[in-house]
Design a protein around this motif. Structure first.
Motif, PDB file in Angstrom:
ATOM      1  N   VAL A   5       1.771   3.860   7.152  1.00 16.49           N
ATOM      2  CA  VAL A   5       3.165   3.107   7.053  1.00 16.49           C
ATOM      3  C   VAL A   5       3.107   1.736   7.004  1.00 16.49           C
ATOM      4  CG1 VAL A   5       4.796   2.994   8.854  1.00 16.49           C
ATOM      5  CG2 VAL A   5       3.660   4.977   8.665  1.00 16.49           C
ATOM      6  N   PRO A   6       3.866   1.345   6.274  1.00 13.10           N
ATOM      7  CA  PRO A   6       4.773   1.651   5.028  1.00 13.10           C
ATOM      8  C   PRO A   6       4.433   1.783   3.694  1.00 13.10           C
ATOM      9  CG  PRO A   6       5.383  -0.663   5.497  1.00 13.10           C
ATOM     10  CD  PRO A   6       4.183  -0.257   6.324  1.00 13.10           C
ATOM     11  N   ILE A  35       3.136   5.252   1.992  1.00 17.09           N
ATOM     12  CA  ILE A  35       4.251   6.154   1.858  1.00 17.09           C
ATOM     13  C   ILE A  35       5.079   5.710   0.661  1.00 17.09           C
ATOM     14  CG2 ILE A  35       6.559   6.956   2.671  1.00 17.09           C
ATOM     15  CD1 ILE A  35       5.328   7.157   5.473  1.00 17.09           C
ATOM     16  N   ILE A  36       5.449   4.479   0.512  1.00 17.67           N
ATOM     17  CA  ILE A  36       5.971   3.860  -0.356  1.00 17.67           C
ATOM     18  C   ILE A  36       5.486   4.242  -1.821  1.00 17.67           C
ATOM     19  CG2 ILE A  36       7.043   1.667  -1.724  1.00 17.67           C
ATOM     20  CD1 ILE A  36       7.619   0.599   1.331  1.00 17.67           C
TER      21      ILE A  36
END
Length: 100
Positions: free
Chosen positions: A70-71, A74-75
């Motif tokens: 995270v983040p 995931i991106i």
């Protein structure tokens, strides 16, 4: 924590297989020799972009604990998946039209 470790190994396996496919694509391009294929060249460029994103993603996922996912993880995973879908679609469309 174990899911982050699995993701690093899966990303690494995907990168290795993409390199094998890239070598096959380079051999195919050298044998055919037709350089006027715009769709195939865009497919090749997107494949290189996907490989770079996947390697960066593997390094991000190899970090420690929560920060590996995270983040940024995931991106990058989502962005890589989108590039894979677009490159696959372009490669399929080029193959279907007999360009590649």
């Amino acid at each position: 924590m174990q899911w982050a470790n699995f993701s690093v190994w899966l990303i690494t396996g995907g990168v290795i297989m993409a390199i094998v496919a890239g070598i096959a694509g380079i051999v195919d391009a050298l044998v055919v020799g037709d350089t006027t294929r715009r769709r195939s060249s865009l497919h090749a460029i997107l494949t290189v972009v996907m490989l770079v994103l996947a390697v960066i993603n593997a390094f991000i996922h190899s970090r420690d604990g929560w920060t590996s996912v995270v983040p940024a993880g995931i991106i990058l995973s989502a962005l890589t998946a989108v590039v894979v879908l677009v490159a696959s679609w372009l490669g399929y469309a080029a193959r279907r039209e007999g360009v590649a």
